[in-house]
Scaffold this motif. Structure first.
Motif, mmCIF file in Angstrom:
data_model
loop_
_atom_site.group_PDB
_atom_site.id
_atom_site.type_symbol
_atom_site.label_atom_id
_atom_site.label_comp_id
_atom_site.label_asym_id
_atom_site.label_seq_id
_atom_site.Cartn_x
_atom_site.Cartn_y
_atom_site.Cartn_z
ATOM 1 N N UNK A 41 0.823 -1.201 0.000
ATOM 2 C CA UNK A 41 0.000 0.000 0.000
ATOM 3 C C UNK A 41 0.865 1.262 0.000
ATOM 4 N N UNK A 42 1.995 1.179 0.702
ATOM 5 C CA UNK A 42 2.952 2.293 0.765
ATOM 6 C C UNK A 42 4.343 1.725 0.550
ATOM 7 N N UNK A 43 5.128 2.384 -0.281
ATOM 8 C CA UNK A 43 6.528 2.001 -0.499
ATOM 9 C C UNK A 43 7.326 3.281 -0.720
ATOM 10 N N UNK A 44 8.153 3.638 0.257
ATOM 11 C CA UNK A 44 8.885 4.898 0.181
ATOM 12 C C UNK A 44 10.317 4.711 0.664
ATOM 13 N N UNK A 45 11.140 5.707 0.355
ATOM 14 C CA UNK A 45 12.506 5.733 0.866
ATOM 15 C C UNK A 45 12.874 7.164 1.217
ATOM 16 N N UNK A 46 13.923 7.278 2.035
ATOM 17 C CA UNK A 46 14.375 8.593 2.477
ATOM 18 C C UNK A 46 15.885 8.555 2.669
ATOM 19 N N UNK A 47 16.574 9.531 2.134
ATOM 20 C CA UNK A 47 18.012 9.656 2.340
ATOM 21 C C UNK A 47 18.232 10.297 3.708
ATOM 22 N N UNK A 48 19.003 9.631 4.548
ATOM 23 C CA UNK A 48 19.238 10.135 5.901
ATOM 24 C C UNK A 48 20.698 10.528 6.095
ATOM 25 N N UNK A 49 21.008 10.986 7.277
ATOM 26 C CA UNK A 49 22.340 11.513 7.560
ATOM 27 C C UNK A 49 23.165 10.541 8.399
ATOM 28 N N UNK A 50 24.445 10.777 8.440
ATOM 29 C CA UNK A 50 25.312 9.966 9.284
ATOM 30 C C UNK A 50 24.905 10.102 10.751
ATOM 31 N N UNK A 51 24.467 11.297 11.134
ATOM 32 C CA UNK A 51 24.036 11.526 12.514
ATOM 33 C C UNK A 51 22.857 10.624 12.873
ATOM 34 N N UNK A 52 21.904 10.502 11.950
ATOM 35 C CA UNK A 52 20.737 9.655 12.208
ATOM 36 C C UNK A 52 21.114 8.176 12.241
ATOM 37 N N UNK A 53 22.032 7.783 11.366
ATOM 38 C CA UNK A 53 22.527 6.402 11.403
ATOM 39 C C UNK A 53 23.232 6.122 12.725
ATOM 40 N N UNK A 54 24.070 7.063 13.152
ATOM 41 C CA UNK A 54 24.814 6.887 14.400
ATOM 42 C C UNK A 54 23.864 6.774 15.586
ATOM 43 N N UNK A 55 22.828 7.620 15.619
ATOM 44 C CA UNK A 55 21.874 7.549 16.727
ATOM 45 C C UNK A 55 21.184 6.192 16.744
ATOM 46 N N UNK A 56 20.789 5.708 15.561
ATOM 47 C CA UNK A 56 20.121 4.412 15.498
ATOM 48 C C UNK A 56 21.050 3.295 15.967
ATOM 49 N N UNK A 57 22.268 3.259 15.487
ATOM 50 C CA UNK A 57 23.193 2.180 15.872
ATOM 51 C C UNK A 57 23.561 2.263 17.350
ATOM 52 N N UNK A 58 23.532 3.450 17.919
ATOM 53 C CA UNK A 58 23.731 3.564 19.360
ATOM 54 C C UNK A 58 22.569 2.925 20.119
ATOM 55 N N UNK A 59 21.359 3.100 19.619
ATOM 56 C CA UNK A 59 20.196 2.460 20.233
ATOM 57 C C UNK A 59 20.273 0.944 20.086
ATOM 58 N N UNK A 60 20.736 0.488 18.929
ATOM 59 C CA UNK A 60 20.933 -0.949 18.705
ATOM 60 C C UNK A 60 21.944 -1.505 19.695
ATOM 61 N N UNK A 61 23.022 -0.740 19.915
ATOM 62 C CA UNK A 61 24.057 -1.172 20.860
ATOM 63 C C UNK A 61 23.509 -1.220 22.285
ATOM 64 N N UNK A 62 22.685 -0.250 22.670
ATOM 65 C CA UNK A 62 22.079 -0.248 24.002
ATOM 66 C C UNK A 62 21.179 -1.467 24.194
ATOM 67 N N UNK A 63 20.528 -1.896 23.114
ATOM 68 C CA UNK A 63 19.675 -3.087 23.178
ATOM 69 C C UNK A 63 20.501 -4.359 23.196
ATOM 70 N N UNK A 64 21.818 -4.217 22.960
ATOM 71 C CA UNK A 64 22.721 -5.376 22.896
ATOM 72 C C UNK A 64 22.232 -6.377 21.853
ATOM 73 N N UNK A 65 21.789 -5.829 20.716
ATOM 74 C CA UNK A 65 21.156 -6.636 19.679
ATOM 75 C C UNK A 65 21.981 -7.847 19.266
ATOM 76 N N UNK A 66 23.271 -7.660 19.056
ATOM 77 C CA UNK A 66 24.105 -8.743 18.526
ATOM 78 C C UNK A 66 24.340 -9.852 19.544
ATOM 79 N N UNK A 67 23.877 -9.640 20.777
ATOM 80 C CA UNK A 67 23.976 -10.688 21.790
ATOM 81 C C UNK A 67 22.607 -11.084 22.345
ATOM 82 N N UNK A 68 21.560 -10.528 21.765
ATOM 83 C CA UNK A 68 20.214 -10.901 22.208
ATOM 84 C C UNK A 68 19.948 -12.361 21.881
ATOM 85 N N UNK A 69 19.010 -12.960 22.599
ATOM 86 C CA UNK A 69 18.627 -14.334 22.331
ATOM 87 C C UNK A 69 18.066 -14.440 20.927
ATOM 88 N N UNK A 70 18.433 -15.495 20.236
ATOM 89 C CA UNK A 70 17.983 -15.685 18.865
ATOM 90 C C UNK A 70 16.526 -16.121 18.817
#
Length: 225
Positions: free
Chosen positions: A140-169
């Motif tokens: 129904x909706x298909x879109x994309x958006x060019x984002x900034x390094x700052x936004x990527x960094x904020x997201x990956x910091x949140x991923x790191x806080x969640x300890x995603x790469x060590x979360x239970x599978x």
């Protein structure tokens, strides 16, 4: 009712999962609708025991080593097929990608894929016309958006806080109705997928919710279940 699961650990090396025999198109979208979107060993089956106690009945659950939850893998994959999303585990890539797939029982299925390639940061999102607990419907909706390094960094910091790469599978909990919050991550060396049932709050929730906030979708807080 929520059931917490005791999980089994698996290697997350991308080398374990690459498979050149999987038939895909030029965008790495599988051409076979029966092709799973996840390595099945990351979703072992759950075994439930109903135990009587002095205070009533309680449920204990554990994963069955060496078995796969075909129902869950097929359910999730069915929606990603409808979204015409690429596979993330079948080949090595020169990108870093995170994909959050959001399947709410009674609401439209959505996916949010954030990609970093060199110094470019792109967020793709799609919304289906169906419901996460039922038929997926059509795009129904298909879109994309060019984002900034700052936004990527904020997201990956949140991923790191969640300890995603060590979360239970696989699935960390299950329940009736609610929603499935499925996060995948892949880079040049590793692939991982986890699924959390109706998180509501916490670091994992914050990482997924941040991706929603980067889009133009208007979703009320009460609908973020």
């Amino acid at each position: 009712m929520t059931l917490l699961l005791t999980q089994i650990g698996y290697s997350q090396s991308i080398d374990k999962f690459t498979d050149s025999s999987i038939k895909v198109d030029s965008l790495n979208v599988p051409t076979d609708l029966k092709q799973p979107y996840f390595p099945k060993e990351m979703f072992p089956e759950v075994e439930l025991d109903w135990i009587k106690t002095d205070k009533g009945t309680k449920i204990e659950s554990k994963v069955k080593e060496g078995t796969y939850d075909e129902f869950v893998v097929n359910w999730y994959s069915n929606h990603l097929h409808a979204m015409k999303e690429p596979l993330l585990f079948n080949r090595k890539i020169d990108k870093e990608i995170y994909r959050f797939t959001w399947l709410r029982t009674f609401d439209k299925p959505m996916t949010f894929r954030f990609e970093k390639i060199n110094d470019r940061y792109i967020l793709y999102w799609k919304v289906l016309s169906g419901a996460g607990g039922y038929e997926p419907g059509k795009i129904e909706i298909e879109q994309l958006k060019i984002l900034t390094e700052k936004e990527w960094t904020k997201f990956t910091q949140l991923v790191a806080k969640a300890d995603f790469w060590k979360m239970e599978l696989g699935r960390s909990s299950i329940g009736t109705d609610g929603s499935e919050w499925i996060m995948e991550g892949v880079n040049q060396t590793d692939y991982r997928v986890v699924s959390v049932w109706s998180p509501g709050k916490g670091n994992f929730y914050n990482a997924c919710d941040y991706l929603i906030s980067l889009t133009n979708l208007k979703i009320s807080e009460k609908d973020k279940y």
